[in-house]
Design a protein around this motif. Structure first.
Motif, PDB file in Angstrom:
ATOM      1  N   SER A  10      14.264 -19.358 -35.200  1.00 43.81           N
ATOM      2  CA  SER A  10      15.050 -18.677 -36.231  1.00 43.81           C
ATOM      3  C   SER A  10      16.051 -19.651 -36.824  1.00 43.81           C
ATOM      4  O   SER A  10      16.274 -20.734 -36.285  1.00 43.81           O
ATOM      5  N   ARG A  11      16.650 -19.207 -37.927  1.00 43.88           N
ATOM      6  CA  ARG A  11      17.651 -20.079 -38.556  1.00 43.88           C
ATOM      7  C   ARG A  11      18.884 -20.215 -37.682  1.00 43.88           C
ATOM      8  O   ARG A  11      19.516 -21.260 -37.637  1.00 43.88           O
ATOM      9  N   TYR A  78      18.431 -12.094 -45.457  1.00 44.29           N
ATOM     10  CA  TYR A  78      19.522 -12.440 -44.541  1.00 44.29           C
ATOM     11  C   TYR A  78      18.975 -12.770 -43.168  1.00 44.29           C
ATOM     12  O   TYR A  78      17.917 -12.297 -42.777  1.00 44.29           O
ATOM     13  N   GLU A  79      19.744 -13.534 -42.417  1.00 47.09           N
ATOM     14  CA  GLU A  79      19.421 -13.813 -41.026  1.00 47.09           C
ATOM     15  C   GLU A  79      20.043 -12.712 -40.174  1.00 47.09           C
ATOM     16  O   GLU A  79      21.265 -12.629 -40.060  1.00 47.09           O
ATOM     17  N   ALA A  80      19.201 -11.878 -39.589  1.00 52.01           N
ATOM     18  CA  ALA A  80      19.711 -10.725 -38.851  1.00 52.01           C
ATOM     19  C   ALA A  80      19.528 -10.909 -37.348  1.00 52.01           C
ATOM     20  O   ALA A  80      18.610 -11.586 -36.901  1.00 52.01           O
ATOM     21  N   VAL A  81      20.444 -10.332 -36.586  1.00 56.09           N
ATOM     22  CA  VAL A  81      20.301 -10.275 -35.128  1.00 56.09           C
ATOM     23  C   VAL A  81      20.148  -8.808 -34.759  1.00 56.09           C
ATOM     24  O   VAL A  81      21.046  -8.005 -34.988  1.00 56.09           O
ATOM     25  N   LEU A  82      18.995  -8.472 -34.212  1.00 53.80           N
ATOM     26  CA  LEU A  82      18.738  -7.090 -33.802  1.00 53.80           C
ATOM     27  C   LEU A  82      19.381  -6.849 -32.449  1.00 53.80           C
ATOM     28  O   LEU A  82      19.088  -7.548 -31.483  1.00 53.80           O
ATOM     29  N   GLN A  83      20.270  -5.875 -32.385  1.00 54.33           N
ATOM     30  CA  GLN A  83      20.841  -5.520 -31.080  1.00 54.33           C
ATOM     31  C   GLN A  83      19.985  -4.423 -30.475  1.00 54.33           C
ATOM     32  O   GLN A  83      19.750  -3.396 -31.093  1.00 54.33           O
ATOM     33  N   MET A  84      19.496  -4.688 -29.269  1.00 52.50           N
ATOM     34  CA  MET A  84      18.585  -3.752 -28.630  1.00 52.50           C
ATOM     35  C   MET A  84      19.212  -3.270 -27.337  1.00 52.50           C
ATOM     36  O   MET A  84      19.362  -4.031 -26.383  1.00 52.50           O
ATOM     37  N   GLY A  85      19.644  -2.011 -27.314  1.00 52.39           N
ATOM     38  CA  GLY A  85      20.295  -1.463 -26.127  1.00 52.39           C
ATOM     39  C   GLY A  85      19.344  -0.613 -25.310  1.00 52.39           C
ATOM     40  O   GLY A  85      18.297  -0.195 -25.789  1.00 52.39           O
ATOM     41  N   CYS A  86      19.713  -0.399 -24.045  1.00 46.30           N
ATOM     42  CA  CYS A  86      18.845   0.365 -23.145  1.00 46.30           C
ATOM     43  C   CYS A  86      19.301   1.809 -22.999  1.00 46.30           C
ATOM     44  O   CYS A  86      18.681   2.586 -22.279  1.00 46.30           O
ATOM     45  N   ARG A  87      20.377   2.179 -23.673  1.00 54.29           N
ATOM     46  CA  ARG A  87      20.939   3.510 -23.470  1.00 54.29           C
ATOM     47  C   ARG A  87      20.039   4.614 -24.041  1.00 54.29           C
ATOM     48  O   ARG A  87      19.884   5.669 -23.452  1.00 54.29           O
ATOM     49  N   ASP A  88      19.426   4.333 -25.186  1.00 54.19           N
ATOM     50  CA  ASP A  88      18.752   5.408 -25.910  1.00 54.19           C
ATOM     51  C   ASP A  88      17.235   5.371 -25.830  1.00 54.19           C
ATOM     52  O   ASP A  88      16.581   6.287 -26.289  1.00 54.19           O
ATOM     53  N   ASN A 108      15.902 -12.863 -34.281  1.00 54.86           N
ATOM     54  CA  ASN A 108      16.918 -12.920 -33.232  1.00 54.86           C
ATOM     55  C   ASN A 108      17.062 -11.542 -32.609  1.00 54.86           C
ATOM     56  O   ASN A 108      17.240 -10.561 -33.327  1.00 54.86           O
ATOM     57  N   VAL A 109      16.971 -11.468 -31.297  1.00 57.73           N
ATOM     58  CA  VAL A 109      17.158 -10.190 -30.610  1.00 57.73           C
ATOM     59  C   VAL A 109      18.227 -10.359 -29.547  1.00 57.73           C
ATOM     60  O   VAL A 109      18.187 -11.300 -28.762  1.00 57.73           O
ATOM     61  N   LEU A 110      19.195  -9.450 -29.575  1.00 56.70           N
ATOM     62  CA  LEU A 110      20.255  -9.455 -28.562  1.00 56.70           C
ATOM     63  C   LEU A 110      19.994  -8.303 -27.604  1.00 56.70           C
ATOM     64  O   LEU A 110      19.997  -7.145 -28.004  1.00 56.70           O
TER      65      LEU A 110
END
Lengths: 336, 168
Positions: A10-11, A78-88, A108-110
């Protein structure tokens, strides 16, 4: 050691590899179904950062989904960072969402656990937490590197992710935090975004341990910072937002300032912290968070001397997309 | 304990035991040796009774000491003899970022964080102290309410999904 033989995915990874001090910023997902609400926030941030984080129900409050925001951001270049949570989500939904995100161009995955439902606006919801953040990292890495789902089923095209994780050096147990970071690196984390830093000495202590373990050479660490709007906002963050630690010295500094100048004082504190954080060996960048204050974020980054930035690949495409989304977003973008 | 959540339940005497995990380590190794030998014999005599006995004794004993949630894949010895399923977020690999400055849980403010306790207790352990650094695979939810001893003897507790492939 980092594997620098493969091309950057990624960039954001390219910026970090180049050794430049990286800046990422957090986009406030709107309570709205209008894509322009996302683009308006993104326009301000895009000029001042390398990548934009789309939050995943921040603080367990319901907003537009991270997937939705990322779809809009990548569509506009745009350069995006996907936030991936475990709550839902359980593991089935998580893997499906990761594939969908990759198909939309998210690189990008967070991976994070997520705040508990009790912190948010709908505490009566069911908490899921099927995986934890480290298991999520490992699943995403296996999808990428071995091209399989958790079940072992093959993927025709594996996703190409630059994987991130979070860490909070400001919450107990302090002596375990660096070792937990090591666990995350083993599971696949390539960059780290930390919780808000208001306590630089504690961060230095944490980083010393991280350097002892050699982790600063295996993972890029971006320290979370943000301007405080007022004394009341600081009090709210300290008492109500899980995991935020604001030392008394900062609280007193805010309390002593007259009400009208508190926003300015908050920015000044933030800039000072950025400058101190830059000096710490092993810190690769900052991650700026500020709820509903995009302008302040831009000002802080500019005054900290971190400009210029180039977060987009194709120049004016964003303006074109914003205009077209007013009428018929999908058709216009596909044909452009 | 003023809370509606079963995770915060604490039985008398149990905290003392968990704060001295060396005893529990030995008890674990000892009972492992006995059960590994006794269970196959019991199973040959009466399989359903053997299984029932294991489940009930685990519910009662581990329920009292560890507030066991019967996940059926026990990793107590690698989490400082503190049950990770007592964490409201069911974390198996360490604390979340929401631990309060006083070391208490983000979700249940009056309960000490499971992982803060797990870390402190693991430091005093002799045999399994460093097992806390091992990455734990996702929980197999089909083993819920089964006996962890039985799943261990049958090897089902360490079976991971094919795609998990640790460093393969």
């Amino acid at each position: 050691m980092r594997d620098l033989t493969t091309p950057p995915r990624s960039r954001l990874e390219r910026v970090l590899r180049s050794g430049r001090f990286a800046v990422t910023a957090e986009l406030d997902a709107p309570d709205s179904a209008d894509p322009n609400d996302v683009y308006q926030n993104a326009l301000v941030l895009a000029e001042v950062c390398d990548a934009i984080n789309a939050t995943d129900g921040a603080g367990a409050n319901c907003h537009m989904s991270s997937m939705g925001c990322c779809a809009l951001l990548t569509r506009a270049g745009y350069e995006a960072v996907l936030q991936m949570g475990c709550r839902d989500r359980n593991r089935i939904a998580i893997q499906g969402d990761l594939l969908g995100a990759a198909a939309m161009g998210v690189r990008n995955v967070l991976c994070l656990t997520g705040d508990d439902v009790s912190a948010g606006d709908q505490p009566e919801a069911k908490r899921v937490f099927d995986l934890d953040s480290i298991q999520l990292l490992q699943v995403a890495r296996m999808m990428r590197d071995r091209g399989v789902l958790l079940s072992g089923r093959k993927l025709r095209t594996p996703p190409q992710f630059f994987l991130g994780a979070v860490e909070n050096p400001f919450a107990p147990p302090f002596d375990w935090r660096p070792l937990r970071l090591e666990k995350k690196v083993k599971a696949g984390a390539e960059f780290i975004q930390t919780q808000y830093c208001f306590d630089v000495p504690r961060l230095q202590q944490f980083m010393r341990r991280v350097r002892d373990l050699g982790l600063h050479e295996r993972v890029y660490i971006l320290v979370g910072v943000g301007p405080i709007r007022s004394y009341k906002a600081a009090e709210f963050m300290r008492d109500r937002v899980p995991g935020v630690w604001i030392p008394d010295a900062v609280m007193q500094r805010m309390a002593k300032t007259p009400k009208l100048q508190q926003a300015e004082e908050g920015k000044r504190i933030c800039i000072e912290i950025i400058q101190q954080v830059r000096e710490i060996e092993g810190v690769a960048g900052i991650h700026v968070m500020a709820y509903r204050q995009e302008e302040a974020v831009a000002e802080v980054i500019q005054r900290a001397g971190l400009l210029p930035r180039r977060p987009r690949s194709h120049g004016d495409r964003i303006n074109q997309v914003i205009q077209t989304t007013r009428t018929d977003s999908v058709r216009c973008v596909l044909s452009s | 304990m003023v809370t509606h959540m079963k995770e915060a339940r604490r039985m008398p005497g149990a905290e003392w035991l968990k704060n001295h995990p060396r005893w529990l380590e030995r008890a674990y190794l000892f009972s492992k040796r006995i059960i590994m030998k006794a269970y196959p014999v019991m199973k040959r005599i009466h399989p359903r009774f053997a299984n029932w006995l294991m489940v009930r004794s685990e519910e009662v004993l581990k329920g009292w000491v560890f507030n066991c949630q019967m996940c059926g894949q026990c990793i107590l010895h690698s989490t400082g003899m503190t049950c990770p399923m007592n964490c409201p977020k069911n974390l198996r690999n360490g604390p979340c970022g929401g631990v309060r400055p006083n070391g208490h849980c983000e979700v249940i403010p009056e309960m000490p964080c499971v992982w803060v306790q797990a870390w402190e207790r693991s430091r005093t352990m002799l045999i399994f102290a460093d097992d806390i650094k091992v990455i734990q695979p996702p929980v197999n939810r089909t083993l819920q309410n089964e006996s962890a001893w039985v799943t261990m003897i049958e090897g089902r507790d360490v079976q991971t999904p094919k795609g998990w492939g640790w460093d393969a």
